[in-house]
Design an enzyme around this catalytic site. Structure first.
Site, PDB file in Angstrom:
ATOM      1  N   PRO A  11       0.842  -1.207   0.000  1.00 27.30           N
ATOM      2  CG  PRO A  11       0.022  -1.029   2.172  1.00 27.30           C
ATOM      3  CD  PRO A  11       0.734  -1.966   1.246  1.00 27.30           C
ATOM      4  CD  GLN A  55      -2.190  -0.198   5.003  1.00 29.72           C
ATOM      5  OE1 GLN A  55      -1.961   0.912   4.548  1.00 29.72           O
ATOM      6  NE2 GLN A  55      -1.276  -0.923   5.593  1.00 29.72           N
ATOM      7  CE1 TYR A 106      -0.319   7.123  10.125  1.00 30.30           C
ATOM      8  CE2 TYR A 106       0.631   5.115   9.200  1.00 30.30           C
ATOM      9  CZ  TYR A 106       0.553   6.500   9.252  1.00 30.30           C
ATOM     10  OH  TYR A 106       1.353   7.264   8.439  1.00 30.30           O
ATOM     11  NE  ARG A 164      11.464   2.850   0.110  1.00 29.09           N
ATOM     12  CZ  ARG A 164      12.245   2.819   1.178  1.00 29.09           C
ATOM     13  NH1 ARG A 164      12.901   3.901   1.538  1.00 29.09           N
ATOM     14  NH2 ARG A 164      12.355   1.724   1.908  1.00 29.09           N
TER      15      ARG A 164
HETATM   16  C1  LIG Z   1       4.988   6.744  -1.258  1.00 34.70           C
HETATM   17  C2  LIG Z   1       4.806   5.743  -0.142  1.00 34.70           C
HETATM   18  C3  LIG Z   1       3.570   5.627   0.477  1.00 34.70           C
HETATM   19  C4  LIG Z   1       3.369   4.679   1.492  1.00 34.70           C
HETATM   20  N1  LIG Z   1       2.113   4.504   2.021  1.00 34.70           N
HETATM   21  C5  LIG Z   1       1.880   3.471   2.848  1.00 34.70           C
HETATM   22  C6  LIG Z   1       0.571   3.132   3.228  1.00 34.70           C
HETATM   23  O1  LIG Z   1      -0.422   3.700   2.759  1.00 34.70           O
HETATM   24  N2  LIG Z   1       0.414   2.119   4.127  1.00 34.70           N
HETATM   25  C7  LIG Z   1       1.473   1.413   4.621  1.00 34.70           C
HETATM   26  O2  LIG Z   1       1.280   0.497   5.426  1.00 34.70           O
HETATM   27  N3  LIG Z   1       2.733   1.674   4.230  1.00 34.70           N
HETATM   28  C8  LIG Z   1       2.952   2.670   3.340  1.00 34.70           C
HETATM   29  N4  LIG Z   1       4.226   2.894   2.889  1.00 34.70           N
HETATM   30  C9  LIG Z   1       5.294   1.952   3.263  1.00 34.70           C
HETATM   31  C10 LIG Z   1       5.434   0.859   2.207  1.00 34.70           C
HETATM   32  O3  LIG Z   1       4.230   0.108   2.049  1.00 34.70           O
HETATM   33  C11 LIG Z   1       6.599  -0.095   2.514  1.00 34.70           C
HETATM   34  O4  LIG Z   1       6.327  -0.809   3.683  1.00 34.70           O
HETATM   35  C12 LIG Z   1       7.936   0.609   2.664  1.00 34.70           C
HETATM   36  O5  LIG Z   1       8.078   1.664   1.731  1.00 34.70           O
HETATM   37  C13 LIG Z   1       9.105  -0.367   2.537  1.00 34.70           C
HETATM   38  O6  LIG Z   1       9.101  -1.003   1.269  1.00 34.70           O
HETATM   39  P1  LIG Z   1      10.103  -0.502   0.069  1.00 34.70           P
HETATM   40  O7  LIG Z   1      11.503  -0.575   0.625  1.00 34.70           O
HETATM   41  O8  LIG Z   1       9.857  -1.452  -1.078  1.00 34.70           O
HETATM   42  O9  LIG Z   1       9.701   0.910  -0.258  1.00 34.70           O
HETATM   43  C14 LIG Z   1       4.443   3.855   1.902  1.00 34.70           C
HETATM   44  C15 LIG Z   1       5.693   4.007   1.303  1.00 34.70           C
HETATM   45  C16 LIG Z   1       5.886   4.920   0.280  1.00 34.70           C
HETATM   46  C17 LIG Z   1       7.230   5.000  -0.388  1.00 34.70           C
END
Ligand SMILES: Cc1cc2nc3c(=O)[nH]c(=O)nc-3n(C[C@H](O)[C@H](O)[C@H](O)COP(=O)(O)O)c2cc1C
Length: 369
Positions: A25, A102, A186, A328
């Site tokens: 998400p 989510q 949260y 990301r």
């Molecule tokens: C732009 C952005 C928005 C995010 N929004 C959420 C979210 O809505 N809910 C959530 O649980 N995590 C959110 N995250 C965290 C990601 O879901 C993820 O757990 C975190 O970025 C680590 O993964 P990655 O290394 O592939 O980015 C967000 C991350 C990014 C970069």
């Protein structure tokens, strides 16, 4: 070449996922009054063509006070439902990727400016802000002027019900899987952590009491969402702060959720406290997923700085986790699953319009929808 574990099917309740790659998400802070718009269609539409197994819609507020920002997506009335249903209907015409959502309440982390304008919390008197709530009246920033109100028993009933109704709406909008957001500081995480939950009633104190509200919300959502569709929970396995939530407590909660009918656990960390010190690096959260996997039978998702194809394959192949989630990584490269399949000698599903786009050097990479 041996079959790639990353591209094996997995079945979760009645949902079949084509591989082990989940789109995590990601808040877009681009909704109007909680309603999705054409940005969400473009963004989710693009990701729905990526070849991943499941697209998870961003943290979606179950009530307006539960939004992180005024621009969060919501599912609290007919308008927000209609906007989401329209967006998903358009995506569904062209992609058969399963869609999850989510569901969230931001608690004390609500009422902030969007990140690209600084992300500061608004005074409730500000035209874009509102009064926040939490398990206990403890602000996110120590000494901050904006203090959340401690929720009373009636408030808890209202919030629990809002989660359940939002799950029903999500199903009406065509969503295949609901994920409960109990991570990243949260509201539900605020109940779990001793740093944010100082309640004296049956919802605070012992671990049994601190997990009570999140488990009740899970049960309400599970009862409201169609029985054939899976429900997942996202947890932060540690606060990365002395005296905060620790892995052993999350293991107990994981087992309680499994016993309550949870289908998938998605293991992240942090987000609760400004003093957190996160030793971030490749796969840094995977050991937490592995630990949870050792105490439950349901599938476990690992997430966080997973960027490499062999790295992802090893996480699944060694049994550290059953699936990986990308945030990301898949924004940086929306066709990451194509590249992973090419690298690992596997096949990936693709829209029929793209079948002729198969790169010449990869034979038999694409599977048609
Ligand atoms: C732009 C952005 C928005 C995010 N929004 C959420 C979210 O809505 N809910 C959530 O649980 N995590 C959110 N995250 C965290 C990601 O879901 C993820 O757990 C975190 O970025 C680590 O993964 P990655 O290394 O592939 O980015 C967000 C991350 C990014 C970069």
């Amino acid at each position: 070449m041996a079959r790639a574990h990353l591209f094996e099917l997995i079945r979760i309740r009645n949902l079949t996922l084509a591989n082990r790659i989940i789109i995590a998400p990601m808040c877009q802070y681009s909704a109007e009054d909680g309603c999705m718009n054409d940005w969400h269609l473009i963004h989710l539409g693009k990701l729905s063509l990526s070849g991943a197994a499941l697209l998870t819609i961003e943290a979606t507020a179950v009530m307006p006070e539960g939004r992180i920002t005024y621009a969060d997506v919501g599912l609290w009335n007919d308008q927000t439902l209609a906007a989401m249903a329209l967006t998903l209907e358009s995506i569904r015409r062209w992609s058969d990727m399963p869609i999850g959502i989510q569901l969230s309440h931001a608690g004390r982390k609500a009422s902030t400016e969007v990140p690209w304008k600084g992300g500061a919390q608004f005074d409730p008197a500000h035209e874009l802000g509102w009064a926040t709530v939490a398990p206990s009246a403890i602000p996110y920033h120590q000494g901050a002027a904006i203090v959340p109100a401690a929720l009373d028993r009636d408030d808890l009933r209202v919030i629990r019900n809002a989660f359940a109704v939002a799950a029903t709406r999500a199903s009406k909008a065509g969503v295949d899987l609901v994920q409960l957001h109990a991570a990243h500081g949260y509201l539900l995480h605020q109940f779990l952590s001793p740093l944010t939950n100082r309640r004296q009633d049956e919802y605070g104190g012992s671990l049994e009491n601190r997990i009570r509200f999140p488990v009740e919300v899970f049960e309400a959502v599970r009862a409201a969402f169609p029985a054939e569709k899976p429900v997942s929970v996202r947890l932060s396995a540690t606060d990365w702060v002395e005296g905060g939530l620790e892995l052993d407590q999350i293991l107990t909660l994981s087992q309680a959720l499994e016993n309550g009918g949870c289908d998938v656990l998605h293991i992240s960390t942090g987000g609760l406290h400004p003093d957190q010190r996160i030793p971030a690096g490749p796969s840094y959260q995977v050991p937490f997923a592995r630990a949870v996997k050792q105490v439950v039978k349901i599938p476990v998702v690992a997430v966080g700085l997973i960027t490499g194809y062999d790295q992802a394959e090893a996480i699944i192949g060694t049994g550290d986790a059953d699936m990986i989630a990308l945030a990301r990584t898949i924004i940086f490269d929306p066709n990451w699953p194509w590249h992973a399949a090419a690298h690992l000698g596997a096949k990936v599903r693709v829209a029929r319009q793209y079948l002729r786009s198969q790169p010449g050097r990869y034979r038999d990479l694409f599977e048609s929808e």
